[in-house]
Design an enzyme around this catalytic site. Structure first.
Site, PDB file in Angstrom:
ATOM      1  CG  ASN A 147       6.380   9.205   2.536  1.00 16.68           C
ATOM      2  OD1 ASN A 147       6.267  10.422   2.593  1.00 16.68           O
ATOM      3  ND2 ASN A 147       5.785   8.462   1.612  1.00 16.68           N
ATOM      4  CB  CYS A 169       4.685  14.818  -1.598  1.00 15.84           C
ATOM      5  SG  CYS A 169       3.169  13.886  -1.373  1.00 15.84           S
ATOM      6  CG  HIS A 199       1.370  12.926   3.113  1.00 11.83           C
ATOM      7  ND1 HIS A 199       1.673  11.614   3.370  1.00 11.83           N
ATOM      8  CD2 HIS A 199       1.793  13.155   1.831  1.00 11.83           C
ATOM      9  CE1 HIS A 199       2.269  11.078   2.305  1.00 11.83           C
ATOM     10  NE2 HIS A 199       2.351  11.998   1.362  1.00 11.83           N
ATOM     11  CE1 TYR A 253      -1.344   9.645   3.156  1.00 11.72           C
ATOM     12  CE2 TYR A 253      -1.204  11.109   1.267  1.00 11.72           C
ATOM     13  CZ  TYR A 253      -0.888   9.916   1.882  1.00 11.72           C
ATOM     14  OH  TYR A 253      -0.124   8.988   1.223  1.00 11.72           O
TER      15      TYR A 253
HETATM   16  P1  NAD Z   1      10.551  -0.036  -1.453  1.00  9.74           P
HETATM   17  O1  NAD Z   1      10.114  -0.887  -0.340  1.00  9.74           O
HETATM   18  O2  NAD Z   1      10.494  -0.573  -2.828  1.00  9.74           O
HETATM   19  O3  NAD Z   1      12.029   0.477  -1.128  1.00  9.74           O
HETATM   20  C1  NAD Z   1      12.841   1.057  -2.111  1.00  9.74           C
HETATM   21  C2  NAD Z   1      14.243   0.512  -1.989  1.00  9.74           C
HETATM   22  O4  NAD Z   1      14.887   1.041  -0.836  1.00  9.74           O
HETATM   23  C3  NAD Z   1      14.305  -1.014  -1.830  1.00  9.74           C
HETATM   24  O5  NAD Z   1      14.900  -1.570  -2.980  1.00  9.74           O
HETATM   25  C4  NAD Z   1      15.127  -1.212  -0.565  1.00  9.74           C
HETATM   26  O6  NAD Z   1      15.996  -2.298  -0.630  1.00  9.74           O
HETATM   27  C5  NAD Z   1      15.864   0.107  -0.473  1.00  9.74           C
HETATM   28  N1  NAD Z   1      16.452   0.449   0.817  1.00  9.74           N
HETATM   29  C6  NAD Z   1      16.028   0.176   2.064  1.00  9.74           C
HETATM   30  N2  NAD Z   1      16.863   0.706   2.974  1.00  9.74           N
HETATM   31  C7  NAD Z   1      17.854   1.335   2.280  1.00  9.74           C
HETATM   32  C8  NAD Z   1      19.011   2.078   2.641  1.00  9.74           C
HETATM   33  N3  NAD Z   1      19.348   2.251   3.916  1.00  9.74           N
HETATM   34  N4  NAD Z   1      19.796   2.569   1.652  1.00  9.74           N
HETATM   35  C9  NAD Z   1      19.484   2.369   0.350  1.00  9.74           C
HETATM   36  N5  NAD Z   1      18.400   1.690  -0.044  1.00  9.74           N
HETATM   37  C10 NAD Z   1      17.597   1.175   0.902  1.00  9.74           C
HETATM   38  O7  NAD Z   1       9.763   1.341  -1.317  1.00  9.74           O
HETATM   39  P2  NAD Z   1       8.954   2.235  -2.355  1.00  9.74           P
HETATM   40  O8  NAD Z   1       7.552   1.804  -2.328  1.00  9.74           O
HETATM   41  O9  NAD Z   1       9.680   2.351  -3.616  1.00  9.74           O
HETATM   42  O10 NAD Z   1       9.045   3.597  -1.566  1.00  9.74           O
HETATM   43  C11 NAD Z   1      10.308   4.136  -1.238  1.00  9.74           C
HETATM   44  C12 NAD Z   1      10.159   5.312  -0.306  1.00  9.74           C
HETATM   45  O11 NAD Z   1       9.525   6.400  -0.972  1.00  9.74           O
HETATM   46  C13 NAD Z   1       9.313   5.024   0.926  1.00  9.74           C
HETATM   47  O12 NAD Z   1       9.847   5.696   2.037  1.00  9.74           O
HETATM   48  C14 NAD Z   1       7.957   5.585   0.551  1.00  9.74           C
HETATM   49  O13 NAD Z   1       7.183   5.928   1.670  1.00  9.74           O
HETATM   50  C15 NAD Z   1       8.371   6.784  -0.250  1.00  9.74           C
HETATM   51  N6  NAD Z   1       7.392   7.303  -1.200  1.00  9.74           N
HETATM   52  C16 NAD Z   1       7.201   8.633  -1.172  1.00  9.74           C
HETATM   53  C17 NAD Z   1       6.321   9.240  -2.027  1.00  9.74           C
HETATM   54  C18 NAD Z   1       6.114  10.707  -1.897  1.00  9.74           C
HETATM   55  O14 NAD Z   1       5.060  11.208  -2.244  1.00  9.74           O
HETATM   56  N7  NAD Z   1       7.078  11.437  -1.346  1.00  9.74           N
HETATM   57  C19 NAD Z   1       5.618   8.473  -2.951  1.00  9.74           C
HETATM   58  C20 NAD Z   1       5.856   7.091  -2.987  1.00  9.74           C
HETATM   59  C21 NAD Z   1       6.752   6.515  -2.109  1.00  9.74           C
HETATM   60  C1  G6P Z   2       1.103   8.651  -2.139  1.00  9.27           C
HETATM   61  C2  G6P Z   2       1.933   9.448  -1.226  1.00  9.27           C
HETATM   62  C3  G6P Z   2       3.166   8.789  -0.826  1.00  9.27           C
HETATM   63  C4  G6P Z   2       2.840   7.433  -0.295  1.00  9.27           C
HETATM   64  C5  G6P Z   2       2.288   6.609  -1.407  1.00  9.27           C
HETATM   65  C6  G6P Z   2       1.873   5.240  -0.963  1.00  9.27           C
HETATM   66  O1  G6P Z   2      -0.172   8.939  -1.733  1.00  9.27           O
HETATM   67  O2  G6P Z   2       2.124  10.750  -1.652  1.00  9.27           O
HETATM   68  O3  G6P Z   2       3.864   9.588   0.048  1.00  9.27           O
HETATM   69  O4  G6P Z   2       3.943   6.825   0.252  1.00  9.27           O
HETATM   70  O5  G6P Z   2       1.264   7.231  -2.079  1.00  9.27           O
HETATM   71  O6  G6P Z   2       1.634   4.443  -2.077  1.00  9.27           O
HETATM   72  P1  G6P Z   2       1.573   2.867  -1.983  1.00  9.27           P
HETATM   73  O7  G6P Z   2       1.198   2.409  -3.329  1.00  9.27           O
HETATM   74  O8  G6P Z   2       2.943   2.438  -1.527  1.00  9.27           O
HETATM   75  O9  G6P Z   2       0.544   2.554  -0.943  1.00  9.27           O
HETATM   76 MN    MN Z   3       3.586  11.769  -0.405  1.00  8.71          MN
END
Ligand code: NAD
Ligand code: G6P
Ligand code: MN
Ligand code: MN
Length: 433
Positions: A147, A169, A199, A253
């Site tokens: 994100n 997403c 979103h 959102y």
């Molecule tokens: P998290 O905090 O667990 O991070 C995931 C991993 O990324 C961690 O282990 C961290 O060490 C690693 N990391 C940080 N910088 C890095 C880099 N430069 N290179 C490689 N690894 C790196 O996060 P999460 O809750 O698993 O979410 C990960 C990402 O996915 C976030 O950006 C979040 O917003 C996004 N996300 C998107 C959706 C979606 O709908 N598209 C849904 C959920 C999460």
């Molecule tokens: C979903 C979205 C993601 C967002 C996540 C946050 O709604 O599609 O893009 O990052 O939830 O979830 P969390 O559990 O990290 O608040």
């Molecule tokens: Mn999303």
């Protein structure tokens, strides 16, 4: 066999990805899966990586799982690269959520000032990954979840030479699941015509067995019990007259834009009582990683559903599967518009239903969005384009411009105050400024 690389492999969502690959192994023969993380994520990578290894072993599926901190080594000759990383980890998210609140502005990880700063931190890293892909696996598909996924996809389309990129997403899947649940029917009978931005996506119409049931769904959504939201978004009730006037199904959102005051009040309350979402997630993560450590666990634990992103990795697995098998099914993804939505530039990213082929997603033309949502959608697109330019250039004035034109920020004066405080707070992750 296929080689898949997941950047941000230490994410608590990784078991979902593994589950998805195991389920599809028959048609999607993955030979190697490389989970890549950074030094600070080493411990998480090991815990989640070991669970991943137990999962494939128990399922009897011969996927070779590698854990590494060396991205370049992992990327060599990859077929698919998925990205799910968080620059600055949850401490950075906490700042994105808390600082705007001091100025009575929405504090959220993908919307308003928080979304801008997350983009400024993330875009330089994703563009570096794109350069590595060009060098080490030029034929790979990049599937990005990181994100703000819409802004990140926009940045890749405009500022890298990668064309094989898809942003993903879980919001559209979540909307479809909730509609099916609300109606008490099988998901496969429901079809939603998704169009908009990440979103900021609308269900322009919704069909049950091919018959439009949009009016019924909008009516049901007016019932506070059916608020249709994600775990990370307060389910403030919709006004039924407004929903009927809108005549399209908003995503969770949209509340930040159509119910800004109520959402702000709720955020302020929550930040005082339980902390912002980053703090809630820190606790959830602690529990999840305790579970993941258990040597007897070799499946994805159901507790993962407490995260807002539940099912998002499953979306990735179906996408990869459909590209690999040239399936031609319809999935809502972030891709180059190419004229599918008339009022959005051809070369911008949109989130829209696409036919998924071996040459990637082919967006299905929707004509245009209804006039009453077009303005907001275009404001967000202008914001994303401007923010991406700021992220690439490190130009303070561009960043101020992006902050000010965001519809959640009321004035240039407040924009400047928030921007200055946030640039300072995030300094270590903003080398370009
Ligand atoms: P998290 O905090 O667990 O991070 C995931 C991993 O990324 C961690 O282990 C961290 O060490 C690693 N990391 C940080 N910088 C890095 C880099 N430069 N290179 C490689 N690894 C790196 O996060 P999460 O809750 O698993 O979410 C990960 C990402 O996915 C976030 O950006 C979040 O917003 C996004 N996300 C998107 C959706 C979606 O709908 N598209 C849904 C959920 C999460
Ligand atoms: C979903 C979205 C993601 C967002 C996540 C946050 O709604 O599609 O893009 O990052 O939830 O979830 P969390 O559990 O990290 O608040
Ligand atoms: Mn999303
Ligand atoms: Mn500077």
């Amino acid at each position: 066999g296929l080689k898949i690389v997941t950047i941000g492999g230490g994410s608590s969502y990784t078991p979902e990805l593994i589950e998805g690959f195991i389920k599809r192994y028959g048609e999607l023969p993955i030979r190697e899966l490389w989970l890549v993380d950074i030094d600070r994520g080493k411990e998480k990578l090991e815990i989640v990586g070991n669970l991943a290894k137990r999962m494939v072993k128990k399922a009897g599926v011969p996927i070779d799982i590698h854990l590494t901190l060396n991205r370049k080594e992992a990327l060599k000759d990859a077929d698919f690269v998925t990205t799910q990383f968080r620059v600055g980890l949850l401490d950075a998210r906490k700042k994105d959520e808390e600082i705007p609140l001091k100025y009575n502005v929405i504090g959220q990880e993908t919307n308003g000032p928080g979304g801008l700063l997350k983009g400024l931190r993330t875009i330089p890293v994703i563009l570096e990954i794109c350069r590595d892909i060009e060098e080490l696996c030029p034929n790979a598909w990049l599937i990005n979840f990181t994100n703000p996924a819409g802004m990140v996809t926009e940045a890749i389309l405009r500022h890298s030479s990668i064309t094989k990129v898809v942003g993903l997403c879980n919001v559209p899947i979540g909307m479809k699941m909730k509609i099916a649940e609300m109606l008490g029917v099988e998901q496969s009978r429901v079809h939603v015509q998704f169009a908009g931005l990440n979103h900021m996506v609308f269900g322009l119409d919704v069909f049950l067995d091919g018959v439009s049931i949009k009016e019924k769904v909008l009516k049901e959504m007016g019932n506070p019990e059916n608020a249709m939201t994600m775990k990370n978004i307060a389910g403030v009730a919709w006004d039924s007259d407004f929903l009927q006037a809108l005549n399209a199904i908003p995503c969770g959102y949209h509340r930040y834009y159509y119910k800004t005051d109520e959402m702000l009040a709720e955020e302020i309350r929550a930040s005082q009582e339980e902390g912002t979402r980053a703090e809630v997630v820190k606790e959830l993560e602690k529990d999840l990683f305790e579970l993941y450590k258990d040597e007897n666990l070799s499946i994805k634990p159901p507790q993962l559903e407490k995260r807002g992103g539940a099912y998002y990795s499953d979306a990735a697995c179906s996408l990869i599967h459909s590209i690999y098998t040239d399936k031609g099914d319809i999935q809502p993804v972030n891709t180059r518009n190419n004229g599918a939505i008339a009022s959005i530039p051809y070369d911008s990213a949109v989130e829209v239903n696409c036919v998924i082929t071996k040459d990637g997603p082919k967006p299905i033309a929707v004509g245009d969005l209804p006039v009453h949502v077009r303005g907001l959608v275009n404001s967000i697109k202008s914001f994303e384009i401007t923010a991406a330019e700021a992220a690439v250039s490190g130009d303070y004035k561009k960043a101020l411009l992006a902050m000010t034109i965001n519809p959640l920020v009321p004035s240039d004066t407040i924009a400047k105050k928030i921007l200055d405080e946030m640039l300072e707070a995030h300094r270590e992750n903003l080398p370009q400024f």
